[in-house]
Every structure is written in C-alpha cells, then in structure tokens.
Scaffold this motif. Structure first.
Motif, PDB file in Angstrom:
ATOM      1  N   ARG A 114       3.976  -5.222   3.291  1.00 39.58           N
ATOM      2  CA  ARG A 114       4.092  -6.966   3.046  1.00 39.58           C
ATOM      3  C   ARG A 114       2.737  -7.276   3.737  1.00 39.58           C
ATOM      4  O   ARG A 114       2.038  -7.645   3.594  1.00 39.58           O
ATOM      5  CB  ARG A 114       5.201  -7.857   3.056  1.00 39.58           C
ATOM      6  N   GLN A 115       3.336  -6.855   5.241  1.00 40.40           N
ATOM      7  CA  GLN A 115       2.268  -7.471   6.334  1.00 40.40           C
ATOM      8  C   GLN A 115       0.964  -5.888   6.577  1.00 40.40           C
ATOM      9  O   GLN A 115       0.666  -4.352   6.318  1.00 40.40           O
ATOM     10  CB  GLN A 115       2.507  -7.807   7.619  1.00 40.40           C
ATOM     11  N   ARG A 116      -0.137  -5.999   5.546  1.00 40.65           N
ATOM     12  CA  ARG A 116      -1.149  -5.820   5.740  1.00 40.65           C
ATOM     13  C   ARG A 116      -1.410  -4.390   6.697  1.00 40.65           C
ATOM     14  O   ARG A 116      -2.045  -4.532   8.041  1.00 40.65           O
ATOM     15  CB  ARG A 116      -2.805  -5.726   4.792  1.00 40.65           C
ATOM     16  N   ARG A 117      -1.486  -2.779   6.615  1.00 44.61           N
ATOM     17  CA  ARG A 117      -1.853  -2.411   8.027  1.00 44.61           C
ATOM     18  C   ARG A 117      -3.252  -1.742   7.728  1.00 44.61           C
ATOM     19  O   ARG A 117      -4.350  -1.968   7.161  1.00 44.61           O
ATOM     20  CB  ARG A 117      -0.271  -0.437   7.540  1.00 44.61           C
ATOM     21  N   SER A 118      -3.701  -1.516   9.215  1.00 46.84           N
ATOM     22  CA  SER A 118      -4.833  -1.435   9.439  1.00 46.84           C
ATOM     23  C   SER A 118      -5.547   0.033   9.458  1.00 46.84           C
ATOM     24  O   SER A 118      -4.389   0.939   9.732  1.00 46.84           O
ATOM     25  CB  SER A 118      -5.859  -1.548  11.271  1.00 46.84           C
ATOM     26  N   TYR A 119      -6.588   0.477   9.240  1.00 41.89           N
ATOM     27  CA  TYR A 119      -6.684   1.670   9.196  1.00 41.89           C
ATOM     28  C   TYR A 119      -6.694   2.346  10.661  1.00 41.89           C
ATOM     29  O   TYR A 119      -6.274   4.022  10.337  1.00 41.89           O
ATOM     30  CB  TYR A 119      -8.657   2.098   8.702  1.00 41.89           C
ATOM     31  N   ILE A 120      -6.545   1.777  11.989  1.00 39.68           N
ATOM     32  CA  ILE A 120      -6.549   2.596  12.974  1.00 39.68           C
ATOM     33  C   ILE A 120      -5.574   2.662  12.777  1.00 39.68           C
ATOM     34  O   ILE A 120      -4.296   1.707  13.004  1.00 39.68           O
ATOM     35  CB  ILE A 120      -7.657   1.896  13.894  1.00 39.68           C
ATOM     36  N   PRO A 121      -3.695   4.148  13.954  1.00 36.76           N
ATOM     37  CA  PRO A 121      -3.296   3.884  13.876  1.00 36.76           C
ATOM     38  C   PRO A 121      -2.773   3.153  14.852  1.00 36.76           C
ATOM     39  O   PRO A 121      -2.915   3.036  16.041  1.00 36.76           O
ATOM     40  CB  PRO A 121      -3.007   5.585  14.360  1.00 36.76           C
ATOM     41  N   ASP A 122      -1.447   2.690  14.746  1.00 34.97           N
ATOM     42  CA  ASP A 122      -0.869   1.323  15.926  1.00 34.97           C
ATOM     43  C   ASP A 122      -0.456   2.459  16.656  1.00 34.97           C
ATOM     44  O   ASP A 122       0.579   3.815  16.209  1.00 34.97           O
ATOM     45  CB  ASP A 122      -0.187   0.332  14.905  1.00 34.97           C
ATOM     46  N   SER A 123       0.784   1.772  17.245  1.00 37.61           N
ATOM     47  CA  SER A 123       2.157   2.245  18.005  1.00 37.61           C
ATOM     48  C   SER A 123       3.530   2.920  17.192  1.00 37.61           C
ATOM     49  O   SER A 123       3.837   4.467  17.951  1.00 37.61           O
ATOM     50  CB  SER A 123       2.371   1.159  19.191  1.00 37.61           C
ATOM     51  N   GLY A 124       3.400   2.208  16.339  1.00 35.37           N
ATOM     52  CA  GLY A 124       4.465   2.663  15.627  1.00 35.37           C
ATOM     53  C   GLY A 124       4.277   3.885  15.124  1.00 35.37           C
ATOM     54  O   GLY A 124       5.734   4.376  14.746  1.00 35.37           O
ATOM     55  N   GLU A 125       2.600   4.163  13.786  1.00 36.54           N
ATOM     56  CA  GLU A 125       2.952   4.834  13.274  1.00 36.54           C
ATOM     57  C   GLU A 125       2.703   6.443  14.629  1.00 36.54           C
ATOM     58  O   GLU A 125       2.925   7.307  14.661  1.00 36.54           O
ATOM     59  CB  GLU A 125       2.361   5.340  12.807  1.00 36.54           C
ATOM     60  N   ARG A 126       2.909   6.607  15.352  1.00 34.55           N
ATOM     61  CA  ARG A 126       1.779   7.065  16.531  1.00 34.55           C
ATOM     62  C   ARG A 126       3.413   7.481  17.576  1.00 34.55           C
ATOM     63  O   ARG A 126       4.074   8.742  17.471  1.00 34.55           O
ATOM     64  CB  ARG A 126       1.136   6.761  18.360  1.00 34.55           C
ATOM     65  N   ASP A 127       3.972   6.669  17.299  1.00 32.29           N
ATOM     66  CA  ASP A 127       5.740   6.974  17.786  1.00 32.29           C
ATOM     67  C   ASP A 127       6.060   7.644  16.635  1.00 32.29           C
ATOM     68  O   ASP A 127       7.031   8.655  16.923  1.00 32.29           O
ATOM     69  CB  ASP A 127       6.753   5.912  17.624  1.00 32.29           C
TER      70      ASP A 127
END
Length: 319
Positions: A114-127
């Motif tokens: 629901r909260q739109r994600r950015s195109y740049i990988p964030d910390s959650g995706e890296r984890d």
C-alpha cells in the motif's frame, strides 16, 4: 531522483470509496480461520519465463476476511516471481573462483504494498537478499561450476501487510507493527528460488524450503504458537521465526528470528514456547510446504520429457 521515469507520489494513495461514511464504523478484530498447525494453500509453477535459465511463480491464497464490502476492506496476499540467469562465465578481468559465485536480489514492485515502493533498493530489500543468499549458499554444489556466476532475482508482486487494508486507510495501528509480513516474504523467497534453481538445472544437494512460525496473541487469550502466520489475521504478533530447511539432510541453512520469544500473557513468567519450539514449528511448516514444491518439480519434469519425446521423431525424420 530518477529523471528517466515519471515517478509516482512518494506516499500511499487510497482509491475513492463511494460509501455513506467510514468514520462511524469499527474495525472487527482479526480472526484466523485456519488451525494452528495448518498452512495456507500454495500455488507453485516453474518455467514461466522463457528468456531465463530457470523461473518460478509462487502464490499464497488470500485469507478470508470478516470485513464489510468496501473497496479498501481486503487483506493482502503473497505473490512472488523468481528468475535464474546462469550459470555463465565470469568476465576475463575477474579473479579465478573455484566455486560458483551466487548473487541474489529481492525487489518489491512499486505496487506490491500500500505504501508505494521506490525504484532504488531500500534496507528491507537488501536484508531479504542477504538472508536469501545465506539460505541458498549451502545448497548449491559450487565446485562443479568454477569461474562462473549465477544471478537469482526475486520480484515481490504483492507483499503481505502487517495490518488489514481498512485499518491502514484509517490509520488504525492497533498494535500490529514491526514488519512481520517480511517473515512470510522471506519464506516464500526461499521456496520460489529453490524451484527456479531446480528448473534451471543447477546441481544442488537438496531442495531448500522456507518455513515460518510465530507466537501470536488474541485479546483475553494466552499466547499461541501457529504455523504460517498472516499478520493481518492476528491481533498481536509477539515473535516469529523463518528457517530454510533441507529435509533429506535434516539441516537448517538459514534462521531469522525476531520478537520477544519469552513473553507471556501476564508478564510474570515465561511460556513453554521458547526459541527451540519456535524453530521446530517453522521446520514443520517447511516440511508441509515441501510437498507442493516436489509435486511442482515433478510436473515440470514430466512436461519437459513429453516435449522432448514429441520432438524426437521429427529429428529422426529430418536425418
């Protein structure tokens, strides 16, 4: 800022709801309709991306809700796709590696939450990518692919939310915070990546399965240990654990736990639901999900054999 794309709004947006009013409505308490030792139905299929060496699609059923009919009164599901590219030779400039180099990436689609994600990988995706790499590194037989690399990319098409969508729209936190949906996402990433690796024909010691268990608590009830938790189905999630499990070797390749494992309903003591019990239940969830993975691999293998046998007479005729 990426100037090559037309970026959407940075915050979440809610669709228009043509109802009388939502201010006077109360949100019913979430309720789990499954048993404590029952996992959700899984849909898994391999070989959906022809351009990749191996691919797979993973989906969990959407849990039924007890909310009234509305555009926002629905819970989130879990839908993942995985593509495997390789093994392929490393560049000549790269140093010699006697084993296969593994690269993992987990990316949320902009519309996955629901909260739109950015195109740049964030910390959650890296984890998530780091945990996925740890779970898969002990499964691949890297000695058979020297100076080669393989890329595993998991795309989250729809991720589980920590709260029902109507509670998110109304700003009702209701105590369900902490990113518990990431635990189910990691479990699905491990399973779908294992299916895609098998579809790519990469040598492995066994198929690795993801399993998740949690300690949850409902109002006026003691804590309970459940398999395959859906955060929106429970009033409070106390602790959760994800494992990557190899059943044939009885080995755990990855463990990720968070929360207060020793919490009790009255705060005066500890429950018998310790860390070991939580891990054991996560392993049970992985064993239950393994049946779906083995069946999907068997169906994919039979389809490939039938396709090769159908092409064999044409090749003999041309010769």
């Amino acid at each position: 800022m990426d100037r090559r794309r037309v970026n959407g709004p940075p915050g979440g947006t809610a669709p228009p709801c043509y109802a009388s009013t939502l201010s006077g409505k109360t949100h019913p308490s979430p309720k789990r309709t499954r048993g404590a030792n029952e996992i959700r139905k899984i849909f898994l299929k391999t070989g959906l991306t022809p351009s990749a060496s191996g691919s797979a699609y993973f989906e969990l059923e959407t849990p039924p809700t007890n909310y009234s009919n509305s555009l926002t009164n629905r819970t989130s599901a879990l839908k993942l796709t995985c593509t495997v590219h390789g093994p392929r030779p490393l560049p000549r400039s790269a140093p010699f590696s006697p084993q296969l180099l593994l690269s993992t990436r987990v990316k949320f689609a902009p519309f996955a939450a629901r909260q739109r994600r950015s195109y740049i990988p964030d910390s959650g995706e890296r984890d998530l990518a780091a945990h996925l790499e740890t779970a898969l590194r002990g499964v691949l037989i890297g000695e058979r692919w020297p100076k080669s690399g393989v890329d595993i990319i998991v795309t989250v098409l729809e991720g589980e939310e920590d709260r029902p969508w109507d509670a998110l729209a109304a700003g009702n936190q209701n105590g369900r915070t902490g990113g518990w949906g990431m635990m189910s996402i990691l479990s699905g990433c491990i399973t779908v990546a294992s299916a895609a690796i098998t579809d790519a024909g990469i040598d492995c010691v066994d198929v690795v399965i993801g399993g998740v268990a949690a300690i949850v608590r409902q109002p006026a009830a003691p804590p309970q240990l459940v398999l395959d938790p859906c955060p929106s189905d429970h009033e409070e999630v106390i602790a959760a654990c994800v494992v990557g499990y190899l059943q044939s070797r009885d080995e755990v390749t990855e463990t990720w736990a968070k929360g207060n494992v020793t919490a009790s309903s009255d705060g005066k003591g500890t429950t018998p639901m310790g860390f070991n019990a939580l891990v054991d239940q996560a392993v049970e969830a992985a064993v239950a999900a393994r049946r779906v993975l083995v069946e999907a691999i068997r169906e994919s293998t039979e389809a490939k054999i039938q396709s090769s046998q159908a092409k064999l007479p044409d090749k003999l005729t041309s010769v």
